[in-house]
Scaffold this motif. Structure first.
Motif, short mmCIF file in Angstrom:
data_model
loop_
_atom_site.label_atom_id
_atom_site.label_comp_id
_atom_site.label_asym_id
_atom_site.label_seq_id
_atom_site.Cartn_x
_atom_site.Cartn_y
_atom_site.Cartn_z
N ILE A 2 18.90 -7.10 0.16
CA ILE A 2 19.34 -6.03 -0.74
C ILE A 2 20.70 -5.50 -0.25
CG2 ILE A 2 18.78 -3.75 -1.69
CD1 ILE A 2 15.83 -4.33 -1.09
N TRP A 25 5.03 -15.69 7.66
CA TRP A 25 5.56 -14.33 7.45
C TRP A 25 7.02 -14.21 7.82
CZ3 TRP A 25 2.91 -11.26 4.45
CH2 TRP A 25 1.52 -11.42 4.37
N LEU A 83 8.97 -1.77 -8.99
CA LEU A 83 9.51 -3.14 -9.03
C LEU A 83 9.00 -3.90 -7.82
CD1 LEU A 83 13.23 -2.23 -9.88
CD2 LEU A 83 11.40 -2.85 -11.49
N VAL A 117 12.86 -6.75 5.96
CA VAL A 117 13.73 -6.89 4.77
C VAL A 117 14.96 -5.99 4.91
CG1 VAL A 117 13.86 -6.47 2.27
CG2 VAL A 117 11.88 -7.66 3.23
N GLN A 128 9.40 -10.40 3.42
CA GLN A 128 8.78 -9.77 4.59
C GLN A 128 9.65 -9.86 5.85
OE1 GLN A 128 6.41 -7.80 4.69
NE2 GLN A 128 5.51 -8.08 2.69
N ILE A 150 0.83 -1.21 0.00
CA ILE A 150 0.00 0.00 0.00
C ILE A 150 0.86 1.26 0.00
CG2 ILE A 150 -0.36 0.17 2.53
CD1 ILE A 150 -3.37 0.85 1.66
N GLY A 206 3.08 0.16 11.81
CA GLY A 206 2.48 -1.15 12.11
C GLY A 206 1.11 -1.35 11.50
N TYR A 207 0.52 -0.29 10.95
CA TYR A 207 -0.86 -0.40 10.45
C TYR A 207 -0.94 -0.11 8.95
CZ TYR A 207 -2.22 -0.19 15.35
OH TYR A 207 -2.37 -0.45 16.69
N THR A 211 7.06 -10.05 -5.77
CA THR A 211 6.10 -11.16 -5.91
C THR A 211 5.29 -11.00 -7.20
OG1 THR A 211 4.31 -10.04 -4.76
CG2 THR A 211 5.90 -11.20 -3.39
N GLY A 220 1.37 -6.61 -1.02
CA GLY A 220 2.31 -6.89 0.07
C GLY A 220 1.63 -7.61 1.21
N TYR A 247 5.02 -6.88 11.24
CA TYR A 247 5.00 -5.41 11.26
C TYR A 247 6.00 -4.87 12.28
CZ TYR A 247 1.41 -6.73 14.65
OH TYR A 247 0.72 -7.34 15.66
N VAL A 285 10.24 -1.45 1.05
CA VAL A 285 10.25 -2.82 1.61
C VAL A 285 10.12 -2.74 3.13
CG1 VAL A 285 11.67 -3.69 -0.27
CG2 VAL A 285 12.79 -2.92 1.83
N GLY A 332 -6.10 -7.74 8.63
CA GLY A 332 -7.48 -8.21 8.64
C GLY A 332 -8.46 -7.13 9.07
N TRP A 333 -7.98 -6.18 9.86
CA TRP A 333 -8.87 -5.16 10.42
C TRP A 333 -8.54 -3.78 9.87
CZ3 TRP A 333 -7.47 -9.34 13.43
CH2 TRP A 333 -8.49 -9.98 14.16
P1 FAD Z 1 4.35 -4.16 2.38
O1 FAD Z 1 2.92 -4.41 2.24
O2 FAD Z 1 5.20 -5.20 2.99
O3 FAD Z 1 4.94 -3.81 0.93
C1 FAD Z 1 6.30 -3.95 0.61
C2 FAD Z 1 6.41 -4.69 -0.71
O4 FAD Z 1 7.82 -4.80 -1.04
C3 FAD Z 1 5.87 -6.11 -0.69
O5 FAD Z 1 4.91 -6.28 -1.70
C4 FAD Z 1 7.12 -6.99 -0.95
O6 FAD Z 1 6.82 -8.15 -1.72
C5 FAD Z 1 8.01 -6.03 -1.71
N1 FAD Z 1 9.44 -6.37 -1.63
C6 FAD Z 1 10.14 -6.80 -0.56
N2 FAD Z 1 11.44 -6.99 -0.88
C7 FAD Z 1 11.56 -6.66 -2.19
C8 FAD Z 1 12.64 -6.65 -3.11
N3 FAD Z 1 13.88 -7.00 -2.74
N4 FAD Z 1 12.41 -6.26 -4.39
C9 FAD Z 1 11.17 -5.88 -4.80
N5 FAD Z 1 10.10 -5.88 -3.96
C10 FAD Z 1 10.30 -6.26 -2.68
N6 FAD Z 1 -2.47 -3.61 9.80
C11 FAD Z 1 -3.69 -3.10 10.13
O7 FAD Z 1 -3.92 -1.89 9.97
N7 FAD Z 1 -4.67 -3.92 10.61
C12 FAD Z 1 -4.48 -5.25 10.80
O8 FAD Z 1 -5.39 -5.98 11.20
C13 FAD Z 1 -3.20 -5.78 10.50
N8 FAD Z 1 -2.95 -7.09 10.70
C14 FAD Z 1 -1.82 -7.64 10.21
C15 FAD Z 1 -1.66 -9.02 10.26
C16 FAD Z 1 -0.56 -9.62 9.69
C17 FAD Z 1 -0.41 -11.11 9.75
C18 FAD Z 1 0.41 -8.82 9.03
C19 FAD Z 1 1.58 -9.47 8.33
C20 FAD Z 1 0.28 -7.44 8.99
C21 FAD Z 1 -0.82 -6.83 9.59
N9 FAD Z 1 -1.02 -5.45 9.57
C22 FAD Z 1 -2.22 -4.92 9.96
C23 FAD Z 1 0.04 -4.54 9.10
C24 FAD Z 1 -0.18 -4.07 7.65
O9 FAD Z 1 -0.46 -5.16 6.84
C25 FAD Z 1 1.08 -3.35 7.16
O10 FAD Z 1 1.41 -2.31 8.07
C26 FAD Z 1 0.96 -2.73 5.77
O11 FAD Z 1 0.25 -3.55 4.87
C27 FAD Z 1 2.37 -2.47 5.25
O12 FAD Z 1 2.36 -1.90 3.97
P2 FAD Z 1 3.74 -1.47 3.30
O13 FAD Z 1 3.44 -0.97 1.94
O14 FAD Z 1 4.51 -0.60 4.23
O15 FAD Z 1 4.62 -2.81 3.22
#
Ligand code: FAD
Length: 449
Positions: A254, A370, A34, A248, A376, A14, A415-416, A37, A42, A380, A244, A59-60
């Motif tokens: 990296i 995870w 880039l 990571v 990953q 996101i 974390g969210y 997956t 993510g 979080y 990332v 989930g929430w």
């Molecule tokens: P990510 O979504 O991790 O995006 C990073 C992207 O980088 C990923 O798609 C990954 O594949 C990619 N990447 C990694 N390494 C590389 C590389 N070397 N080259 C290219 N791409 C790469 N939050 C809430 O608000 N409510 C909840 O209920 C909640 N529950 C959760 C439950 C679980 C089990 C987990 C795992 C998380 C939860 N979270 C929750 C947290 C929330 O999902 C994250 O804070 C948020 O989705 C993170 O987004 P992001 O874009 O920062 O990171």
């Protein structure tokens, strides 16, 4: 002259998608995303389970109904995402011991209140220690009975996992909604990317979004970045947004050349990554109580965190006969290293303790991994008590042309999901500001942006 894109975004979670969207809306069209997956989203991720999809990551939507609106809740409302109100405070009244008896609610409430007082005392004492002053209150006691351990687990691994006060709840609101939409939580990302990277039917229509591209090397100088992927593709750009996860960044996936400065690596290593695992179990029929106040229940075992926290999915998916048990940290890592059959056996034996020996076996199990996911390395970020504002600033601060994004860089909401979303916007705004300054300085060069 420079050839390549203006900006490379690494990661299509996101944060990466919201960052790219802000750039595109502000006229930075020549960008490349880039993603390691084969999908966007993510940690927002649905997976097929039995005959429906379940959310193995976020989930929430947490933090709803407060003085400030939660942007993810607004996105959900706009895109018609189905959610249901979820209140796990009832969990403390549904605590089962190993013989299947529910602790009487007055006993549970007393234990809960004592645990909260104890936790607050512990926080105060830790704070005092951190600031080198002597503790004002008596030392906190260590939970030892199964009921104390179960309550300690929900307090520390869920409610007070973060340093209080938690801006998500104080600013955005106390309410939480479980996403219960067959199309998945990731529909929000699809909506965000619609007309930009993705067509209405969910197909990727824009070759600026490149899937299955695992970035392994980042070479950078003051004003240029070169990225190499595992399949030996090279991308150049003026700037890089690295979205990332903290896990990571803490791993060696990296490599940076030159190495990231010490102040950056030290700040990255100081922060914690929480592992949080939702295990899904599907049964031929329902054998647990349902109805108001029953969604969550606890299993009090003498080992802390051993299959403690349970949820039935009757509100989200009536008659799906699915239970979810949540493990964290060391227990998560332990089950990730064993077979799913062993995990199933352990979970079922806990359920037999609670609901009797005649309950059926589960027909399906899903154990998300995870921790062992190299894209990953955990679920979080968590800022430990001893982390300072300075550490946070360092985690977020750019290094030359590399801008850092992702939930772990969100000062108020790390974390969210909403933390990830807002961090992408903030990072792109900071990058645009940088380019504006650069443009002012070199207004006659006409090189870039
Ligand atoms: P990510 O979504 O991790 O995006 C990073 C992207 O980088 C990923 O798609 C990954 O594949 C990619 N990447 C990694 N390494 C590389 C590389 N070397 N080259 C290219 N791409 C790469 N939050 C809430 O608000 N409510 C909840 O209920 C909640 N529950 C959760 C439950 C679980 C089990 C987990 C795992 C998380 C939860 N979270 C929750 C947290 C929330 O999902 C994250 O804070 C948020 O989705 C993170 O987004 P992001 O874009 O920062 O990171």
């Amino acid at each position: 002259t420079f050839t390549g894109s203006s900006v490379i975004v690494i990661g299509a979670g996101i944060s990466g998608i919201s960052a790219a969207k802000v750039l595109a809306e502000n006229g930075v069209e020549d960008l490349v995303i880039l993603e390691a997956t084969d999908r966007i989203g993510g940690r927002i991720r649905k997976e097929e389970f039995g005959d429906l999809f379940v959310e193995i990551g976020a989930g929430w939507i947490q933090g709803v109904g407060g003085k400030e609106s939660n942007p993810v809740w607004d996105l959900a409302a706009k895109s018609g995402l189905r959610t249901c109100y979820s209140d796990y405070s009832n969990a403390r009244f549904n605590i089962y011991d190993r013989s299947g008896k529910i602790f009487p609610s007055n006993l549970a409430t007393d234990s809960y209140n004592r645990a909260v007082e104890n936790a607050i005392r512990e926080l105060r004492n830790q704070e005092a220690k951190l600031h080198g002053v002597s503790a004002e209150s008596e030392p906190s006691s260590t939970p030892s009975s199964p009921i104390e351990l179960a309550i300690d687990f929900i307090l520390h691994d869920f409610e007070m996992a973060e340093v209080e006060p938690i801006a998500t709840y104080t600013d955005l609101g106390e309410r939480e909604f479980l996403v219960a939409d067959e199309r998945g939580y990731d529909m929000l990302l699809h909506k965000m990317a619609e007309g930009f990277l993705i067509s209405k039917d969910g197909k990727i229509v824009d070759d600026r979004l490149k899937l299955n591209k695992v970035v392994r090397e980042v070479h950078y100088s003051r004003n240029c970045v070169t990225v190499r992927t595992e399949d030996d593709c090279i991308y150049n750009a003026k700037y890089l947004i690295l979205s990332v996860s903290l896990g990571v960044l803490q791993s060696d996936l990296i490599t940076f050349s030159p190495s990231l400065p010490k102040w950056k690596t030290e700040a990255i290593s100081k922060l914690d990554v929480i592992v949080y695992t939702k295990i899904f179990l599907k049964f031929p029929y329902k054998f647990w109580p349902s109805g108001p106040g029953t969604e969550f229940f606890l299993y009090a075992h003498e080992k802390r965190g051993f299959y403690t926290f349970w949820q039935h999915m009757e509100n989200a998916y009536p008659d799906s006969n699915i239970l979810v048990v949540t493990l964290t940290n060391e227990e998560s890592k332990r089950v990730e290293s064993q077979s799913d059959e062993e995990t199933m056996k352990e979970a079922i034996s806990c359920l037999r303790d609670m609901f009797g020996p005649n309950i059926p076996d589960a027909s399906h199990i899903l154990v998300p991994k995870w921790w062992n996911n190299r894209f990953q390395r955990g679920s979080y970020s968590n800022y430990p008590m001893f982390a300072t504002q300075h550490d946070f600033t360092d985690v977020k601060a750019p290094v030359g042309p590399i801008f850092f994004s992702g939930e772990h860089t969100s000062e108020r909401f790390n974390g969210y999901v909403h933390g990830g979303y807002l961090s992408g916007i903030d990072t792109s705004k900071a990058l645009l500001e940088e380019t504006r300054k650069e443009k002012e300085e070199k207004s006659d060069s006409g090189l870039f942006l």
